[in-house]
Design a protein around this motif. Structure first.
Motif, PDB file in Angstrom:
ATOM      1  N   LYS A  82     -15.918  -6.505  -1.705  1.00  0.00           N
ATOM      2  CA  LYS A  82     -16.797  -7.183  -0.758  1.00  0.00           C
ATOM      3  C   LYS A  82     -18.183  -7.341  -1.367  1.00  0.00           C
ATOM      4  O   LYS A  82     -18.712  -6.410  -1.968  1.00  0.00           O
ATOM      5  CB  LYS A  82     -16.891  -6.377   0.544  1.00  0.00           C
ATOM      6  CG  LYS A  82     -17.702  -7.070   1.631  1.00  0.00           C
ATOM      7  CD  LYS A  82     -17.669  -6.260   2.924  1.00  0.00           C
ATOM      8  CE  LYS A  82     -18.416  -6.986   4.040  1.00  0.00           C
ATOM      9  NZ  LYS A  82     -18.354  -6.213   5.314  1.00  0.00           N
ATOM     10  N   VAL A  83     -18.760  -8.519  -1.208  1.00  0.00           N
ATOM     11  CA  VAL A  83     -20.117  -8.784  -1.690  1.00  0.00           C
ATOM     12  C   VAL A  83     -21.102  -8.292  -0.634  1.00  0.00           C
ATOM     13  O   VAL A  83     -21.027  -8.679   0.533  1.00  0.00           O
ATOM     14  CB  VAL A  83     -20.326 -10.291  -1.957  1.00  0.00           C
ATOM     15  CG1 VAL A  83     -21.767 -10.556  -2.404  1.00  0.00           C
ATOM     16  CG2 VAL A  83     -19.339 -10.790  -3.001  1.00  0.00           C
ATOM     17  N   THR A  84     -22.014  -7.407  -1.022  1.00  0.00           N
ATOM     18  CA  THR A  84     -22.977  -6.842  -0.074  1.00  0.00           C
ATOM     19  C   THR A  84     -24.375  -7.443  -0.217  1.00  0.00           C
ATOM     20  O   THR A  84     -25.260  -7.131   0.571  1.00  0.00           O
ATOM     21  CB  THR A  84     -23.074  -5.317  -0.262  1.00  0.00           C
ATOM     22  OG1 THR A  84     -23.522  -5.029  -1.590  1.00  0.00           O
ATOM     23  CG2 THR A  84     -21.716  -4.664  -0.038  1.00  0.00           C
ATOM     24  N   GLU A  85     -24.545  -8.302  -1.217  1.00  0.00           N
ATOM     25  CA  GLU A  85     -25.851  -8.934  -1.413  1.00  0.00           C
ATOM     26  C   GLU A  85     -25.670 -10.272  -2.142  1.00  0.00           C
ATOM     27  O   GLU A  85     -24.859 -10.378  -3.062  1.00  0.00           O
ATOM     28  CB  GLU A  85     -26.772  -8.027  -2.234  1.00  0.00           C
ATOM     29  CG  GLU A  85     -28.189  -8.546  -2.372  1.00  0.00           C
ATOM     30  CD  GLU A  85     -29.107  -7.562  -3.094  1.00  0.00           C
ATOM     31  OE1 GLU A  85     -30.238  -7.953  -3.430  1.00  0.00           O
ATOM     32  OE2 GLU A  85     -28.672  -6.410  -3.311  1.00  0.00           O
ATOM     33  N   VAL A 129     -22.500 -16.270  -4.759  1.00  0.00           N
ATOM     34  CA  VAL A 129     -21.758 -15.652  -3.662  1.00  0.00           C
ATOM     35  C   VAL A 129     -22.750 -15.156  -2.619  1.00  0.00           C
ATOM     36  O   VAL A 129     -23.915 -14.866  -2.912  1.00  0.00           O
ATOM     37  CB  VAL A 129     -20.884 -14.487  -4.157  1.00  0.00           C
ATOM     38  CG1 VAL A 129     -19.719 -15.017  -4.971  1.00  0.00           C
ATOM     39  CG2 VAL A 129     -21.695 -13.490  -4.976  1.00  0.00           C
ATOM     40  N   GLU A 130     -22.273 -15.081  -1.385  1.00  0.00           N
ATOM     41  CA  GLU A 130     -23.098 -14.664  -0.263  1.00  0.00           C
ATOM     42  C   GLU A 130     -22.650 -13.303   0.256  1.00  0.00           C
ATOM     43  O   GLU A 130     -21.506 -12.890   0.038  1.00  0.00           O
ATOM     44  CB  GLU A 130     -23.006 -15.694   0.874  1.00  0.00           C
ATOM     45  CG  GLU A 130     -23.321 -17.125   0.471  1.00  0.00           C
ATOM     46  CD  GLU A 130     -24.798 -17.325   0.163  1.00  0.00           C
ATOM     47  OE1 GLU A 130     -25.619 -16.516   0.652  1.00  0.00           O
ATOM     48  OE2 GLU A 130     -25.123 -18.294  -0.556  1.00  0.00           O
ATOM     49  N   GLU A 131     -23.549 -12.617   0.932  1.00  0.00           N
ATOM     50  CA  GLU A 131     -23.180 -11.358   1.569  1.00  0.00           C
ATOM     51  C   GLU A 131     -22.014 -11.588   2.521  1.00  0.00           C
ATOM     52  O   GLU A 131     -22.025 -12.515   3.333  1.00  0.00           O
ATOM     53  CB  GLU A 131     -24.371 -10.791   2.336  1.00  0.00           C
ATOM     54  CG  GLU A 131     -24.095  -9.471   3.023  1.00  0.00           C
ATOM     55  CD  GLU A 131     -25.288  -8.950   3.780  1.00  0.00           C
ATOM     56  OE1 GLU A 131     -25.113  -7.962   4.519  1.00  0.00           O
ATOM     57  OE2 GLU A 131     -26.387  -9.516   3.641  1.00  0.00           O
ATOM     58  N   GLY A 132     -20.975 -10.768   2.405  1.00  0.00           N
ATOM     59  CA  GLY A 132     -19.792 -10.914   3.241  1.00  0.00           C
ATOM     60  C   GLY A 132     -18.640 -11.640   2.575  1.00  0.00           C
ATOM     61  O   GLY A 132     -17.524 -11.641   3.104  1.00  0.00           O
ATOM     62  N   GLY A 160     -26.447  -2.733  -7.380  1.00  0.00           N
ATOM     63  CA  GLY A 160     -25.364  -2.812  -6.411  1.00  0.00           C
ATOM     64  C   GLY A 160     -24.922  -4.232  -6.178  1.00  0.00           C
ATOM     65  O   GLY A 160     -25.091  -5.114  -7.016  1.00  0.00           O
ATOM     66  N   GLY A 161     -24.350  -4.456  -5.009  1.00  0.00           N
ATOM     67  CA  GLY A 161     -23.962  -5.798  -4.613  1.00  0.00           C
ATOM     68  C   GLY A 161     -22.468  -6.025  -4.520  1.00  0.00           C
ATOM     69  O   GLY A 161     -22.030  -6.966  -3.867  1.00  0.00           O
TER      70      GLY A 161
END
Length: 275
Positions: A82-85, A129-132, A160-161
């Motif tokens: 999962k992308v978090t940032e 890429v976007e968060e989520g 992170g991310g």
């Protein structure tokens, strides 16, 4: 690692600055979706506390590898992150999943809001890429290649991310179990490209109350804290009285293969002891 449920004792397990009410009923039952109360871990003059959760989120990172080790990845391997940032993807070194040699059997997929944004056999350099968003890698049952290291450049650059996709809240049950998918009811199938991963928070045991997944192509895997495989479950052979240790990793992976009507998924439950 980050807890998926909060402790009623705030800062510490029974510490003097825990923020607990000294006058609360020390025999009170505190239920969460993933934890069990253990009064012995607390200073009972202060509060009651729960044990560490069986289900804990794994640590996020800036880069992720297609597989563990320096050799080729194995058939029927993969993961879901999962992308978090928000950020831009780039690769550190080679990107080889065999498209030029054998075709589109192994792929990296990016999903947003349940829809596939793209499928790559080469590095998705500078793709935003976007968060989520979710990054999904899978290999079929006949190919092994060098793989890749995929990284995310973010504005904060805090290292992170990218996080191994944690279980959603709606697949953690009130009785301390985890489901393959939110719609699990013994009838409705799970869906392609789904999956998650989490870290075991304390020693115990896991057993499947129900288990039926697409043989070989959908897998539940128990790994060491270093992501080395301990055992893998697929088909109708789910875990039964499987000992688990704090720090070990559980990963549920679903690729692009067809999912039959009988593939209803699973319900896995945890206990303190096996037997």
């Amino acid at each position: 690692s980050r807890r998926l449920s909060s402790s009623p004792c705030g800062k510490g397990k029974g510490s003097g600055d825990s923020g607990c009410d000294k006058n609360e009923d020390l025999r009170q039952d505190i239920s969460t979706s993933t934890g069990i109360v253990d009064l012995s871990m607390c200073d009972t003059k202060k509060c009651s506390c729960e044990k560490p959760s069986f289900v804990e989120a794994r640590q996020e990172d800036e880069c992720i590898d297609s597989h563990v080790g320096s050799s080729t990845y194995e058939p029927l391997s993969g993961w879901r992150y999962k992308v978090t940032e928000q950020g831009l993807l780039y690769c550190d070194g080679i990107f080889d999943v065999g498209w030029e040699k054998d075709g589109k059997f192994d792929s990296l997929i990016i999903m947003r809001n349940g829809a596939i944004l793209g499928e790559w056999g080469t590095c998705p350099t500078d793709f935003q890429v976007e968060e989520g968003d979710y990054l999904i890698f899978y290999s079929d049952n006949s190919h092994e290649y060098a793989g890749f290291t995929l990284c995310l450049s973010t504005a904060s650059r805090d290292g992170g991310g990218l996080m191994p996709a944690p279980p959603a809240d709606d697949i953690l049950t009130d009785d301390g179990c985890v489901l393959s998918h939110p719609e699990f009811n013994g009838v409705d199938r799970y869906y392609r490209y789904s999956g998650y991963s989490f870290q075991i928070g304390r020693d115990g045991c896991m057993t499947a109350e129900a288990f039926n997944v697409r043989n070989e192509f959908s897998t539940l895997t128990l790994k060491t804290s270093e992501s080395e495989e301990i055992t893998k479950y697929t088909g109708e052979n789910g875990p039964k009285n499987q000992p688990i240790k704090a720090g070990e990793i559980i990963t549920w992976k679903v690729d692009d293969a067809f999912i039959a009507d009988e593939n209803i998924g699973y319900k896995i439950c945890f206990s303190d002891t096996c037997g």
